[in-house]
Design a protein around this motif. Structure first.
Motif, mmCIF file in Angstrom:
data_model
loop_
_atom_site.group_PDB
_atom_site.id
_atom_site.type_symbol
_atom_site.label_atom_id
_atom_site.label_comp_id
_atom_site.label_asym_id
_atom_site.label_seq_id
_atom_site.Cartn_x
_atom_site.Cartn_y
_atom_site.Cartn_z
ATOM 1 N N HIS A 187 0.872 -1.170 -0.186
ATOM 2 C CA HIS A 187 -0.016 -0.058 -0.060
ATOM 3 C C HIS A 187 0.885 1.255 0.029
ATOM 4 O O HIS A 187 0.912 2.205 1.029
ATOM 5 N N LEU A 200 -0.843 4.904 0.703
ATOM 6 C CA LEU A 200 -1.199 5.107 2.247
ATOM 7 C C LEU A 200 0.363 5.717 2.973
ATOM 8 O O LEU A 200 0.248 6.711 3.650
ATOM 9 N N THR A 249 -12.487 2.420 4.790
ATOM 10 C CA THR A 249 -11.405 3.140 4.656
ATOM 11 C C THR A 249 -10.274 2.651 4.027
ATOM 12 O O THR A 249 -10.456 1.603 3.183
ATOM 13 N N ASN A 250 -9.271 3.346 3.683
ATOM 14 C CA ASN A 250 -8.086 3.044 3.049
ATOM 15 C C ASN A 250 -6.984 2.282 3.511
ATOM 16 O O ASN A 250 -6.041 2.371 3.222
ATOM 17 N N PRO A 253 -5.963 -0.725 -0.428
ATOM 18 C CA PRO A 253 -6.053 -0.008 -1.410
ATOM 19 C C PRO A 253 -7.513 -0.252 -2.212
ATOM 20 O O PRO A 253 -7.906 -1.318 -2.182
ATOM 21 N N GLN A 254 -8.064 1.016 -2.339
ATOM 22 C CA GLN A 254 -9.616 1.022 -2.907
ATOM 23 C C GLN A 254 -9.628 1.459 -4.442
ATOM 24 O O GLN A 254 -10.850 1.304 -4.701
ATOM 25 N N ASP A 255 -8.642 1.801 -5.015
ATOM 26 C CA ASP A 255 -8.595 2.511 -6.127
ATOM 27 C C ASP A 255 -9.311 1.632 -7.317
ATOM 28 O O ASP A 255 -10.356 2.011 -7.895
ATOM 29 N N CYS A 279 -14.604 5.807 -0.034
ATOM 30 C CA CYS A 279 -13.571 5.677 0.890
ATOM 31 C C CYS A 279 -13.507 6.774 1.801
ATOM 32 O O CYS A 279 -13.461 7.718 1.613
ATOM 33 N N ASP A 309 -10.482 8.323 4.317
ATOM 34 C CA ASP A 309 -9.112 8.377 4.399
ATOM 35 C C ASP A 309 -8.637 8.398 5.897
ATOM 36 O O ASP A 309 -9.155 9.128 6.576
ATOM 37 N N SER A 327 -5.267 7.953 6.654
ATOM 38 C CA SER A 327 -3.743 8.174 6.759
ATOM 39 C C SER A 327 -3.602 9.204 8.011
ATOM 40 O O SER A 327 -2.348 9.106 8.527
#
Length: 371
Positions: free
Chosen positions: A44, A47, A325-326, A329-331, A342, A344, A346
């Motif tokens: 990831h 992130l 949440t991220n 990876p969710q793209d 999503c 974030d 981070s």
């Protein structure tokens, strides 16, 4: 306060002693708080980049490659001697390769004389295999094909793989673990080193208040009895009601019925869970809520794994939105499914890293989102 003495020699001696004490204090602080380095594994990188951007530092240089026989090789591209090292690697994608890569990176930094090595693992791998009461620790209805021949009399010989992962991280040289929403809180007890288990709850509350206009007419629902504690905490902070769904099974691999405990009629139902893999449970739960009279159904999940038929199930389900949440990876998932949104997180990991590095408490993050 200036040093005053009638004897100039005595005065100079006192000044020198004070300066030496101040220098000693500064050296002590420096030894406790070495410089910080953040490295990213391959699971990831987005992130990890968001974390260092918030911290105002650069991502550490690391080269990861595989030999022709698929062995993992990691080379740390800069000195970590005496440094406070943080390695960001999530339990997603090719989990076994990513776990091995994390272990090698931890060991590489440790034997390169890093002062402290912290593994930042947003989604802890093998977290569902935390006890011996069932095969693999997953919902039976989501794994019918793989487990159709599973005999429950063999469950006493199921592995506790989460404990094994904890042992591997400790032996590799990790001094500290930062993770989020462990599937089972007792996993923290599998370690002999400090574990900071952050919660997505503050970010979830913020999203609900900002994105669901009629959230005061909502009801928080757990898709299984195991998540009751999680949903009651969110419901209390929103000052709304909660409900849960109990799954009754006639056979090991078949859900006979889903019993809804609570009144959702004419309310916005918000399903909350820590993770969703193939999404069989939450889709069935959403159908049950609509049958019971819910006007809209949202699903909010910390870890959106979305393997197998998950995306097609969500596309065909009655969700207004599926929010994750991220930590993973969710793209790609968001491109394939417009219902997925999503959050974030981070900034929560970045603040946890900053507070850990500076020796501050991280308990603030259990109930607040850093800005």
């Amino acid at each position: 306060m200036p040093v005053r003495s009638a004897n100039p020699i005595r005065a100079r001696s006192l000044i020198r002693d004070n300066l030496e004490k101040q220098a000693g204090c500064l050296n002590l602080i420096h030894s406790r708080m070495p410089n910080i380095k953040v490295f990213s594994g391959t699971s990831h990188p987005d992130l990890a980049q968001r974390i260092v951007d918030r911290l105002g530092i650069d991502l550490g240089k690391v080269v990861t490659k595989k030999f022709s026989n698929l062995e993992t090789c990691v080379e740390i591209g800069e000195s970590v001697r005496g440094e406070d090292v943080y390695i960001v690697q999530s339990g997603s994608g090719e989990i076994n390769d990513n776990l091995m890569e994390l272990l090698i990176m931890i060991n590489a930094c440790k034997i390169a004389s890093a002062s402290r090595v912290t593994a930042v693992i947003p989604c802890f791998p093998y977290a569902r295999q935390d006890k011996k009461d069932k095969a693999g620790g997953e919902d039976k209805e989501e794994n019918k094909l793989a487990k159709k021949n599973y005999d429950w009399k063999f469950r006493s010989r199921a592995p506790i793989s989460a404990k094994l992962v904890a042992n591997m991280l400790s032996v590799a040289g990790a001094d500290h673990i930062i993770t989020m929403d462990l599937h089972a809180s007792q996993i923290q007890g599998f370690f002999d080193i400090p574990v900071d288990n952050l919660y997505a709850e503050p970010a979830v509350l913020k999203w609900i208040k900002e994105n669901i206009p009629e959230w005061k007419n909502s009801i928080i629902v757990s898709p299984d009895a195991g998540g009751a504690k999680r949903v009651t905490s969110i419901a209390d902070r929103l000052n709304v009601e909660f409900a849960l769904i109990h799954k009754e099974r006639k056979k090991a691999n078949e859900v006979a019925s889903m019993v809804l405990v609570g009144d959702v009629k004419d309310k916005i139902a918000i399903l909350v869970d820590d993770m969703a893999d193939t999404c069989g449970t939450i889709v069935h739960a959403a159908d049950r809520l609509v049958e019971a009279g819910a006007t809209k159904v949202y699903a909010i999940l910390t870890h959106g794994i979305f393997s197998g038929p998950a995306i097609s199930r969500i596309n065909n389900a009655c969700f207004e939105a599926v929010v994750v949440t991220n930590t993973i990876p969710q793209d790609g998932h968001m491109r394939d499914c417009p219902k997925i949104q999503c959050i974030d997180v981070s900034m929560m990991f970045a603040e946890a890293v900053r507070r850990t590095h500076n020796g501050e408490s991280v308990s603030y993050l259990f109930s607040n989102v850093p800005y």
